[in-house]
Write an enzyme that holds these catalytic residues in place. Sequence first.
Site, PDB file in Angstrom:
ATOM      1  N   ASP A  39      25.411  34.273   6.366  1.00 58.63           N
ATOM      2  CA  ASP A  39      26.684  35.189   5.494  1.00 58.63           C
ATOM      3  C   ASP A  39      26.900  33.672   4.902  1.00 58.63           C
ATOM      4  O   ASP A  39      26.464  32.654   5.268  1.00 58.63           O
ATOM      5  CB  ASP A  39      27.281  35.904   5.980  1.00 58.63           C
ATOM      6  CG  ASP A  39      27.895  37.173   6.833  1.00 58.63           C
ATOM      7  OD1 ASP A  39      27.618  37.677   7.961  1.00 58.63           O
ATOM      8  OD2 ASP A  39      26.351  38.057   6.250  1.00 58.63           O
TER       9      ASP A  39
ATOM     10  N   LYS B 283      29.224  38.233   1.848  1.00 56.64           N
ATOM     11  CA  LYS B 283      30.514  38.964   2.681  1.00 56.64           C
ATOM     12  C   LYS B 283      31.083  37.985   3.323  1.00 56.64           C
ATOM     13  O   LYS B 283      31.192  36.838   4.020  1.00 56.64           O
ATOM     14  CB  LYS B 283      29.591  38.601   4.424  1.00 56.64           C
ATOM     15  CG  LYS B 283      29.118  39.920   4.002  1.00 56.64           C
ATOM     16  CD  LYS B 283      28.678  40.832   5.574  1.00 56.64           C
ATOM     17  CE  LYS B 283      29.052  42.196   5.609  1.00 56.64           C
ATOM     18  NZ  LYS B 283      29.099  42.852   6.953  1.00 56.64           N
TER      19      LYS B 283
ATOM     20  N   MET C 252      40.545  37.491  10.484  1.00 55.04           N
ATOM     21  CA  MET C 252      40.010  37.746   8.291  1.00 55.04           C
ATOM     22  C   MET C 252      41.713  38.462   8.101  1.00 55.04           C
ATOM     23  O   MET C 252      41.848  39.516   7.922  1.00 55.04           O
ATOM     24  CB  MET C 252      38.954  38.901   8.626  1.00 55.04           C
ATOM     25  CG  MET C 252      37.698  38.652   8.717  1.00 55.04           C
ATOM     26  SD  MET C 252      36.564  39.432   8.994  1.00 55.04           S
ATOM     27  CE  MET C 252      36.621  40.071  10.877  1.00 55.04           C
TER      28      MET C 252
END
Length: 255
Positions: A38, A60, A175
């Site tokens: 990632d 991602k 996030m």
Amino acid sequence: MAQKYGKVYLVGSGPGDPELLTIKARRLLDTVEVVVYDQLPGKAIIDSIPENTEKIDAGKHAGEHTLTQDEINAVIVQKAKEGKNVLRLKGGDPYMFGRGGEEAQELIAEGIKFEVVPGITSAVAVPAYAGIPVTHRDHASMVTFITGHEDPTKEGSALDWETLAKFDGTIVIFMGVKMLGRNVGELIKYGKDPKTPVALIEKGTRPDQRVTVGVLENIAEVAKEKGVKAPAITVIGTVVTLHEILGEQTPASFD
């Protein structure tokens, strides 16, 4: 004769500072044949992968996916079935909101051996670099970790905001930048004190780390004014007040 598959390592790279990589993670990065990564591990760690290693960018990053999760699973399985040892590199810890569990299930279904290599989770490391211990005897004896970015295919939220609003401890949100306004709004709606301190820590443990502090009722506006962007960790609770006392630990340049 049974086909010999390679082995897969689900590896956590930690929060971004290369010196926070575990010794095992470093050894495996230097020896496997394929790395599927990632963007969250950060440029310094990704650039440290040996040149002769096959590197596959799974994307991602900040909501933009180079590969879907199903495609990532397929790539890992394909490379392992080619007899190669594969390292799936993830930011933080592979099982902490990293979908490592889903990848492990896929590997079991395909009969591929795997090993999990835990990483230092950003849930505690990033606040620590910002001078915020997630627990403290004078502030919080409990901490809860939640994701601010749930599966968009789910009909409703799995987060119990009413219970979280009553939680007398530290809340750490992964996030959560995109949904910051909604998240703090839900907490206030269910009775959380609007003056509760909040910290947003961008690119924690990296040279360009940045900390933005406010309270529940204004943090969304402050974040917008300061242009806060992912990746960032949100910390909610009175432990945030320790940021001014303990001081920010500014990471050294990785160059």
